[in-house]
Enzyme design. Structure first.
Site, PDB file in Angstrom:
ATOM      1  N   ASP A  39      68.389  10.128  -9.944  1.00 17.80           N
ATOM      2  CA  ASP A  39      69.510   9.291 -10.435  1.00 17.80           C
ATOM      3  C   ASP A  39      70.747   9.490  -9.406  1.00 17.80           C
ATOM      4  OD1 ASP A  39      67.976   8.726 -12.487  1.00 17.80           O
ATOM      5  OD2 ASP A  39      68.791  10.253 -13.762  1.00 17.80           O
TER       6      ASP A  39
ATOM      7  N   SER B  80      61.967   8.462  -2.844  1.00 14.68           N
ATOM      8  CA  SER B  80      62.521   9.785  -2.789  1.00 14.68           C
ATOM      9  C   SER B  80      61.250  10.632  -2.982  1.00 14.68           C
ATOM     10  CB  SER B  80      63.722   9.839  -3.776  1.00 14.68           C
ATOM     11  OG  SER B  80      62.732   9.763  -5.205  1.00 14.68           O
TER      12      SER B  80
END
Lengths: 312, 312
Positions: free
Chosen positions: B256, B224
């Protein structure tokens, strides 16, 4: 009447939480806490703990809420008698972040106290005040209690025949003075804030401001002035108590230690110079102690003989 | 086999505490907190909450300790299934001080977990992993657990026939790779730390580092990269998923959210481009949400159609 009993009142008791850091606090960064310690905190509990250390018969009362309140009670020293009223909301935490340089504090606001909880506390307080010789009222008020809360408690203690020592500031202090607390203990900042039109720096300014507090209702005023010691303005005379030399260490809780000394002196009906000597010595001993609001009794006994008390 | 079930594992769950201040944080001053809010926190619980928001059948497991742990469980959304092992020590608090400018964080270290507590958790985990299609392992380890803890959990999930998604960093990640987790999701910082000898900036550097993680044992890697989106390096191909425009807001918990999207895509056996589209959209929706680790489903559905996915 048995031995003198001192009642301490903690309306906004705190769980003192200390976070230790390896590095300095940096605003807007994240910090890994290396160690967490918990202690029972708040001004009145510091005073109660020191009186207990001196083996004075003291009872701690006040309000405790939720799990945090249970934790505060569990962290009181073994053998310290207490009788708290439970409230539903959580007691506050006072978080101190100790980095290698200094400490940064974050104070939670405290639990909201309902009218029913307050009534239950007032019944308990009135019953506890009756057999007490001295009632110590100190610290902030939690949200939900009116500004004249200490006025109510001073009034009830007076009716119960107890001597009242009040250590609070701002609107709470002003609201309580008309009920004639026997002794008020402001520090230099609180005295300056209470009497904004006076120059309270120096001994003569302190005396003038203390006289103004007496005129507003206080029976006696003992102003704590950090390393410069105490100035007492009473109906029996004026005194100054000065340590031989300023102590270095942690000044947090030094005022609570001086209140413990004053309560002890009043409970044993010591003359003012001896009360002030004890209070100034406890304050200095508290600065020396590594944890805020504690004293080593040997420090206290040694320092007591070095305090210089003079009539003004 | 019924509907796909996702198991999230929170070994170091936190009580997220937010302190609001009227004024900026000032080191070595004291601050009155005007408002205190509590939430269930930690990476795995953020992922579980988002999967629950998407109406995915998810079960949250892990370790919860003391009153703080009970408070974390009580703060989970109604209807989110959970099955935690209790430990005696208190779960940690993660204190965020939000001032008018920005946020300052203080992370407690977490509870010490005993061997007996760990054994009890491992039995529970093994039983829960069996009917699960996906196991999500994310976040830090509490003190007392060995560095190969995630290696143990990846191994047990593989034996139970579940797909493992691992989101951790440092020594925990390195120790777990030989057990061949199916999917590892580092962010840019974690990828750079995991492969310190590589230049991981840019898409080609990210691909090279991700290939190195695959060579070390990871089945697939999704890196990410904040507003630059996701890069996936898998046995089936390489893709990049990029939002149409960078979102402004709170990036905490965006990783998350992307893990939630990946778990959802794996559980439903979606092809990689659809997994990545969903993960990037949840990440962007999380940045837009006012509270860390939450998403508004309407934001997610709207953003999903704007994500650009390309094969590399």
């Amino acid at each position: 009447m048995g031995r003198p009993v001192i009642l301490t009142v903690a309306l906004n008791a705190a769980l003192d939480v200390t976070y230790r850091l390896d590095r300095p606090v940096t605003p807007h960064a994240t910090h890994r806490v290396t160690d967490v310690t918990h202690a029972a905190g708040g001004k009145a509990l510091n005073t109660a703990r020191i009186l207990h250390t001196l083996r004075e018969p003291v009872i701690a009362t006040g309000l405790l809420g939720g799990h945090t309140g249970e934790r505060v009670a569990a962290l009181l020293p073994a053998g310290l008698r207490h009788s708290f009223t439970k409230v539903a909301a959580e007691s506050r935490r006072a978080v101190v972040v100790a980095d290698p340089d200094d400490a940064t504090g974050f104070w939670e606001p405290g639990p909201h106290v309902t009218r029913d909880e307050w009534r239950r506390f007032l019944d308990r307080y009135t019953a506890l005040a009756k057999p007490s010789r001295v009632v110590v009222l100190s610290g902030s008020l939690p949200p939900g209690l009116p500004v004249d809360t200490y006025a109510t408690l001073v009034h009830a203690a007076r009716r119960a025949g107890a001597y009242t020592i009040l250590d609070c500031d701002g609107p709470s202090l002003h609201a309580a003075l008309p009920e004639r607390p026997d002794l008020v203990k402001p520090n230099a900042t609180e005295l300056a804030e209470a009497m904004p039109h006076l120059d309270t720096t120096g001994t003569s300014g302190t005396r003038e401001a203390a006289e103004a507090l007496r005129a507003a209702g206080a029976g006696a005023v003992v102003a704590s002035r950090g390393p410069a010691g105490l100035v007492a303005v009473t109906g029996d005379g004026h005194w100054r108590a000065t340590p031989a030399r300023p102590e270095t260490g942690n000044p947090t809780g030094a005022g609570d230690a001086s209140v413990a000394g004053l309560a002890h002196g009043v409970a044993h009906r010591l003359p003012w110079p001896r009360r002030l000597r004890g209070a100034a010595a406890l304050s200095a001993a508290s600065v020396r102690a590594p944890i805020a609001g504690r004293v080593d009794v040997r420090d206290y006994l040694r320092l007591r003989s070095t305090i210089h008390v003079e009539e003004l």
